[in-house]
Design a protein around this motif. Structure first.
Motif, PDB file in Angstrom:
ATOM      1  N   ALA A 274     -91.037  35.330  72.681  1.00  0.00           N
ATOM      2  CA  ALA A 274     -90.404  35.467  73.988  1.00  0.00           C
ATOM      3  C   ALA A 274     -89.101  36.277  73.929  1.00  0.00           C
ATOM      4  CB  ALA A 274     -90.151  34.083  74.594  1.00  0.00           C
ATOM      5  N   PRO A 275     -88.243  36.077  72.914  1.00  0.00           N
ATOM      6  CA  PRO A 275     -87.018  36.883  72.867  1.00  0.00           C
ATOM      7  C   PRO A 275     -87.306  38.382  72.779  1.00  0.00           C
ATOM      8  CG  PRO A 275     -86.813  34.975  71.433  1.00  0.00           C
ATOM      9  CD  PRO A 275     -88.255  35.034  71.856  1.00  0.00           C
ATOM     10  N   ASN A 276     -88.374  38.765  72.101  1.00  0.00           N
ATOM     11  CA  ASN A 276     -88.759  40.167  72.004  1.00  0.00           C
ATOM     12  C   ASN A 276     -88.988  40.737  73.407  1.00  0.00           C
ATOM     13  OD1 ASN A 276     -90.453  42.564  71.659  1.00  0.00           O
ATOM     14  ND2 ASN A 276     -90.782  41.921  69.554  1.00  0.00           N
ATOM     15  N   LEU A 277     -89.669  39.990  74.267  1.00  0.00           N
ATOM     16  CA  LEU A 277     -89.939  40.451  75.625  1.00  0.00           C
ATOM     17  C   LEU A 277     -88.679  40.460  76.482  1.00  0.00           C
ATOM     18  CD1 LEU A 277     -93.342  38.663  76.061  1.00  0.00           C
ATOM     19  CD2 LEU A 277     -92.973  41.075  76.587  1.00  0.00           C
ATOM     20  N   VAL A 278     -87.878  39.413  76.386  1.00  0.00           N
ATOM     21  CA  VAL A 278     -86.688  39.320  77.235  1.00  0.00           C
ATOM     22  C   VAL A 278     -85.643  40.356  76.825  1.00  0.00           C
ATOM     23  CG1 VAL A 278     -84.770  37.828  77.918  1.00  0.00           C
ATOM     24  CG2 VAL A 278     -87.093  36.913  77.814  1.00  0.00           C
ATOM     25  N   ARG A 279     -85.476  40.577  75.524  1.00  0.00           N
ATOM     26  CA  ARG A 279     -84.485  41.546  75.043  1.00  0.00           C
ATOM     27  C   ARG A 279     -84.974  42.983  75.131  1.00  0.00           C
ATOM     28  NH1 ARG A 279     -83.607  41.906  70.239  1.00  0.00           N
ATOM     29  NH2 ARG A 279     -81.396  42.491  70.257  1.00  0.00           N
ATOM     30  N   GLY A 280     -86.281  43.146  75.262  1.00  0.00           N
ATOM     31  CA  GLY A 280     -86.828  44.502  75.324  1.00  0.00           C
ATOM     32  C   GLY A 280     -87.180  45.065  73.970  1.00  0.00           C
ATOM     33  N   ALA A 314     -92.751  35.389  80.437  1.00  0.00           N
ATOM     34  CA  ALA A 314     -94.010  35.515  81.180  1.00  0.00           C
ATOM     35  C   ALA A 314     -93.823  36.398  82.410  1.00  0.00           C
ATOM     36  CB  ALA A 314     -94.512  34.136  81.583  1.00  0.00           C
ATOM     37  N   TRP A 315     -92.722  36.204  83.117  1.00  0.00           N
ATOM     38  CA  TRP A 315     -92.446  37.043  84.297  1.00  0.00           C
ATOM     39  C   TRP A 315     -92.261  38.509  83.886  1.00  0.00           C
ATOM     40  CZ3 TRP A 315     -93.382  32.622  86.378  1.00  0.00           C
ATOM     41  CH2 TRP A 315     -93.369  32.437  87.758  1.00  0.00           C
ATOM     42  N   ARG A 316     -91.534  38.732  82.807  1.00  0.00           N
ATOM     43  CA  ARG A 316     -91.312  40.108  82.338  1.00  0.00           C
ATOM     44  C   ARG A 316     -92.612  40.737  81.849  1.00  0.00           C
ATOM     45  NH1 ARG A 316     -85.909  41.858  81.322  1.00  0.00           N
ATOM     46  NH2 ARG A 316     -84.401  40.243  81.911  1.00  0.00           N
ATOM     47  N   LEU A 317     -93.473  39.915  81.289  1.00  0.00           N
ATOM     48  CA  LEU A 317     -94.769  40.414  80.845  1.00  0.00           C
ATOM     49  C   LEU A 317     -95.554  40.957  82.030  1.00  0.00           C
ATOM     50  CD1 LEU A 317     -96.646  40.602  78.355  1.00  0.00           C
ATOM     51  CD2 LEU A 317     -97.514  38.344  78.968  1.00  0.00           C
ATOM     52  N   ALA A 318     -95.534  40.236  83.135  1.00  0.00           N
ATOM     53  CA  ALA A 318     -96.224  40.701  84.339  1.00  0.00           C
ATOM     54  C   ALA A 318     -95.607  41.996  84.849  1.00  0.00           C
ATOM     55  CB  ALA A 318     -96.173  39.612  85.413  1.00  0.00           C
ATOM     56  N   ASP A 319     -94.286  42.063  84.867  1.00  0.00           N
ATOM     57  CA  ASP A 319     -93.608  43.264  85.365  1.00  0.00           C
ATOM     58  C   ASP A 319     -93.845  44.470  84.464  1.00  0.00           C
ATOM     59  OD1 ASP A 319     -92.583  41.862  87.504  1.00  0.00           O
ATOM     60  OD2 ASP A 319     -90.641  41.476  86.557  1.00  0.00           O
ATOM     61  N   ALA A 320     -93.802  44.248  83.149  1.00  0.00           N
ATOM     62  CA  ALA A 320     -93.852  45.365  82.198  1.00  0.00           C
ATOM     63  C   ALA A 320     -95.250  45.917  81.994  1.00  0.00           C
ATOM     64  CB  ALA A 320     -93.269  44.924  80.850  1.00  0.00           C
ATOM     65  N   THR A 321     -96.255  45.100  82.212  1.00  0.00           N
ATOM     66  CA  THR A 321     -97.619  45.513  81.870  1.00  0.00           C
ATOM     67  C   THR A 321     -98.559  45.616  83.064  1.00  0.00           C
ATOM     68  OG1 THR A 321     -98.440  43.255  81.542  1.00  0.00           O
ATOM     69  CG2 THR A 321     -97.346  44.309  79.666  1.00  0.00           C
ATOM     70  N   LEU A 325     -99.826  37.629  87.654  1.00  0.00           N
ATOM     71  CA  LEU A 325     -98.945  36.524  87.291  1.00  0.00           C
ATOM     72  C   LEU A 325     -99.713  35.372  86.647  1.00  0.00           C
ATOM     73  CD1 LEU A 325     -96.034  35.508  87.305  1.00  0.00           C
ATOM     74  CD2 LEU A 325     -96.481  34.510  89.569  1.00  0.00           C
ATOM     75  N   SER A 326    -100.914  35.101  87.128  1.00  0.00           N
ATOM     76  CA  SER A 326    -101.697  34.007  86.546  1.00  0.00           C
ATOM     77  C   SER A 326    -101.970  34.250  85.068  1.00  0.00           C
ATOM     78  CB  SER A 326    -103.015  33.835  87.297  1.00  0.00           C
ATOM     79  OG  SER A 326    -102.792  33.365  88.605  1.00  0.00           O
ATOM     80  N   ALA A 327    -102.352  35.472  84.715  1.00  0.00           N
ATOM     81  CA  ALA A 327    -102.629  35.801  83.317  1.00  0.00           C
ATOM     82  C   ALA A 327    -101.358  35.754  82.484  1.00  0.00           C
ATOM     83  CB  ALA A 327    -103.287  37.176  83.220  1.00  0.00           C
ATOM     84  N   ALA A 328    -100.245  36.221  83.056  1.00  0.00           N
ATOM     85  CA  ALA A 328     -98.983  36.194  82.317  1.00  0.00           C
ATOM     86  C   ALA A 328     -98.531  34.758  82.064  1.00  0.00           C
ATOM     87  CB  ALA A 328     -97.914  36.962  83.089  1.00  0.00           C
ATOM     88  N   VAL A 329     -98.624  33.905  83.075  1.00  0.00           N
ATOM     89  CA  VAL A 329     -98.230  32.505  82.914  1.00  0.00           C
ATOM     90  C   VAL A 329     -99.153  31.796  81.922  1.00  0.00           C
ATOM     91  CG1 VAL A 329     -98.136  30.279  84.133  1.00  0.00           C
ATOM     92  CG2 VAL A 329     -97.041  32.304  85.120  1.00  0.00           C
ATOM     93  N   ALA A 330    -100.414  32.216  81.867  1.00  0.00           N
ATOM     94  CA  ALA A 330    -101.355  31.603  80.914  1.00  0.00           C
ATOM     95  C   ALA A 330    -100.901  31.778  79.470  1.00  0.00           C
ATOM     96  CB  ALA A 330    -102.745  32.190  81.098  1.00  0.00           C
ATOM     97  N   THR A 331    -100.120  32.823  79.175  1.00  0.00           N
ATOM     98  CA  THR A 331     -99.659  33.043  77.800  1.00  0.00           C
ATOM     99  C   THR A 331     -98.668  31.978  77.346  1.00  0.00           C
ATOM    100  OG1 THR A 331     -97.822  34.519  78.430  1.00  0.00           O
ATOM    101  CG2 THR A 331     -99.969  35.547  78.002  1.00  0.00           C
ATOM    102  N   VAL A 332     -98.079  31.246  78.291  1.00  0.00           N
ATOM    103  CA  VAL A 332     -97.142  30.174  77.916  1.00  0.00           C
ATOM    104  C   VAL A 332     -97.666  28.796  78.317  1.00  0.00           C
ATOM    105  CG1 VAL A 332     -95.136  31.695  78.015  1.00  0.00           C
ATOM    106  CG2 VAL A 332     -95.765  30.384  80.054  1.00  0.00           C
ATOM    107  N   THR A 333     -98.905  28.740  78.826  1.00  0.00           N
ATOM    108  CA  THR A 333     -99.444  27.454  79.290  1.00  0.00           C
ATOM    109  C   THR A 333    -100.855  27.210  78.744  1.00  0.00           C
ATOM    110  OG1 THR A 333    -100.151  28.514  81.374  1.00  0.00           O
ATOM    111  CG2 THR A 333     -97.990  27.415  81.364  1.00  0.00           C
ATOM    112  N   SER A 334    -101.854  27.739  79.419  1.00  0.00           N
ATOM    113  CA  SER A 334    -103.237  27.403  79.041  1.00  0.00           C
ATOM    114  C   SER A 334    -103.663  28.024  77.721  1.00  0.00           C
ATOM    115  CB  SER A 334    -104.210  27.825  80.150  1.00  0.00           C
ATOM    116  OG  SER A 334    -104.150  29.213  80.396  1.00  0.00           O
TER     117      SER A 334
END
Length: 379
Positions: A274-280, A314-321, A325-334
C-alpha cells in the motif's frame, strides 16, 4: 432489546458494483443487503457515504514500530500490541496478520525479541478478548539466518498461525538484488565502504551455507498443512518457477515486472504494498505497484508498514489504473480473505461476517468514519 443494526443510505461497494442501499446486521452477521433507503425506526442514515467490507491485511510490520517508537526507547510489549491494535482498527482493518520476523542477518536483533513477545501477546490478548480487530500470525522466515529454524520450531504450530513467508535479504538477491544500491544505502547510514563490503561477503557466504537447507526444512515442515506459503521480494523468473513448483502460491512484493509476470504465469497470487501506491513508488527503488496493476499484476494490497494506507491505496489504484472501485476494494478485502482461506468475510453479502467500514471522501481521499467487526462498533 435487539442486536439488529440497520445501516441505510450508503453507497455499498459490492463485488459487482456500487449500490445505494441498506444493510441489516444481526447476530454478528450481515443478514440482508437491499437497494434503496430504509424507513425502519432506528435505521442509521449514512448520508451517502461509502460502505465497504472490513479490510483484511495479510502483512503488516506495524507492531515493530510500536515496540520501538524511538531508537533505544523500547516500549512494554503488551502495551505496544494494544496500541498497534487500536491503530489498525481505526484504519478500517478488521482482520490483520501480524508479520513477525524469525531469524536475524545482523540488521536488527531486537526484531527477534519483538517476534517472541508478539506471538505470546497475540494469543494472550486474543484469549482475553482485549483486541478490537481479529489478529492472526504471519511468520516471516529469513532463510539464510542461522537462528531461523530453531525459532520456527517454537512457532510453526502456533494456534493463530495463518501465513508463512520465505525471505532472503542477502545483498545481491530479492529486495537488494542491486548490491550497489545496498552498498550506497549502508554507507549513507554511516558505515564505511570497507565495512559494507566485508558484510556483503559475510552474508553471501552465510546464504550459501544456510539458505538451501533451511528452505528444505521449512517446506517439509509445512507440507500438507493448510497454511498459505508466500515468497518475499521475488526478483527472477526462474526463482518464481521454482517457488511455484514447490507449492508456494503467493508472491509477496515482487521487485520487478519480470518476476510479477512469472508469478502470474504460474497462477500465484501477487501482493503489492500500500505505501508504494500511496507514495507513488517503491521506497527502495523497486517496481511501481501502479505499473504492475496496469498490467493486471496486483491481486492483493498489504499495508507493509502503514496500516492507514490500505484503503487509500485501493482508491488510488482505481484512479491510477481505471480499475472499477469494486475491483480495487477487492484487493484489500475479498482477495486477501480468499488467499487466506477466510471465506466468512471480505464481501458485503448475506451470511458473511458483519465486518464493515464507513468512508467519506475528502478531496478524493477516503476517510474512515466508523468501523464494525462482527456487527459491533470498534471505531
Amino acid at each position: 432489546m435487539t442486536d439488529e443494526t440497520i445501516l441505510t443510505n450508503a453507497r455499498l461497494v459490492l463485488p459487482d458494483g456500487v449500490l445505494l442501499g441498506t444493510v441489516l446486521l444481526h447476530g454478528g452477521l450481515i443478514a440482508e443487503v437491499s437497494p434503496g433507503r430504509s424507513a425502519a425506526p432506528g435505521a442509521e442514515d449514512l448520508g451517502g457515504d461509502h460502505l465497504i467490507p472490513g479490510v483484511v491485511d495479510v502483512h503488516t510490520d506495524n507492531l515493530e514500530r510500536q515496540v520501538l517508537p524511538r531508537s533505544m526507547a523500547r516500549w512494554p510489549s503488551a502495551s505496544a500490541f494494544l496500541a498497534h491494535d487500536s491503530q489498525v482498527a481505526v484504519a478500517g482493518v478488521t482482520t490483520v496478520l501480524d508479520a513477525l520476523c524469525l531469524g536475524d542477518l545482523g540488521f536488527d536483533e531486537s526484531r527477534l525479541q519483538t517476534a517472541r513477545d508478539g506471538a505470546r501477546d497475540l494469543q494472550a490478548l486474543t484469549e482475553a478478548g482485549a483486541l478490537k480487530s481479529d489478529h492472526r500470525l504471519h511468520l516471516r522466515c529469513e532463510l539464510p539466518a542461522t537462528d531461523m529454524l530453531p525459532m520456527l520450531a517454537d512457532y510453526h504450530d502456533h494456534p493463530m498461525l495463518r501465513m508463512v513467508s520465505l525471505m532472503d535479504h542477502t545483498p545481491g538477491v530479492g529486495q537488494y538484488a542491486d548490491p550497489d544500491r545496498y552498498r550506497a544505502m549502508r554507507v549513507k547510514g554511516g558505515a564505511s565502504p570497507a565495512a559494507v563490503d566485508r558484510r556483503i561477503a559475510e552474508l553471501t557466504a552465510q546464504r550459501a551455507e544456510w539458505a538451501e537447507p533451511n528452505r528444505r526444512a521449512l517446506l517439509s515442515l509445512f507440507e500438507g498443512r493448510n497454511v498459505p506459503l508466500a515468497t518475499h521480494d521475488d526478483w527472477d523468473a526462474e526463482v518464481v518457477a521454482r517457488n511455484a513448483a514447490d507449492g508456494i502460491g503467493i508472491s509477496e512484493f515482487p521487485v520487478n515486472p519480470a518476476a510479477a509476470r512469472a508469478a502470474r504465469a504460474h497462477g500465484m497470487a501477487i501482493i503489492a504494498g500500500a505505501p508504494n501506491l500511496v507514495r507513488g513508488g517503491s521506497h527502495s527503488g523497486n517496481v511501481s505497484a501502479a505499473d504492475l496493476a496496469r498490467e493486471g499484476l496486483v491481486d492483493i494490497i498489504a499495508s507493509d508498514y502503514v496500516p492507514p494506507a490500505m484503503i487509500e491505496a485501493a482508491w488510488r489504484l482505481a484512479d491510477a489504473t481505471g480499475m472499477d472501485l469494486s475491483a480495487a476494494v477487492a484487493t484489500v478485502t475479498s482477495n486477501p480473505a480468499r488467499a487466506l482461506g477466510l471465506d466468512d468475510r471480505g464481501r458485503i453479502a448475506a451470511g458473511l461476517r458483519a465486518d464493515l467500514v464507513r468512508l467519506r471522501e475528502f478531496g478524493g481521499t477516503p476517510v474512515v468514519q466508523a468501523v464494525w467487526r462482527g456487527g459491533a462498533r470498534i471505531a
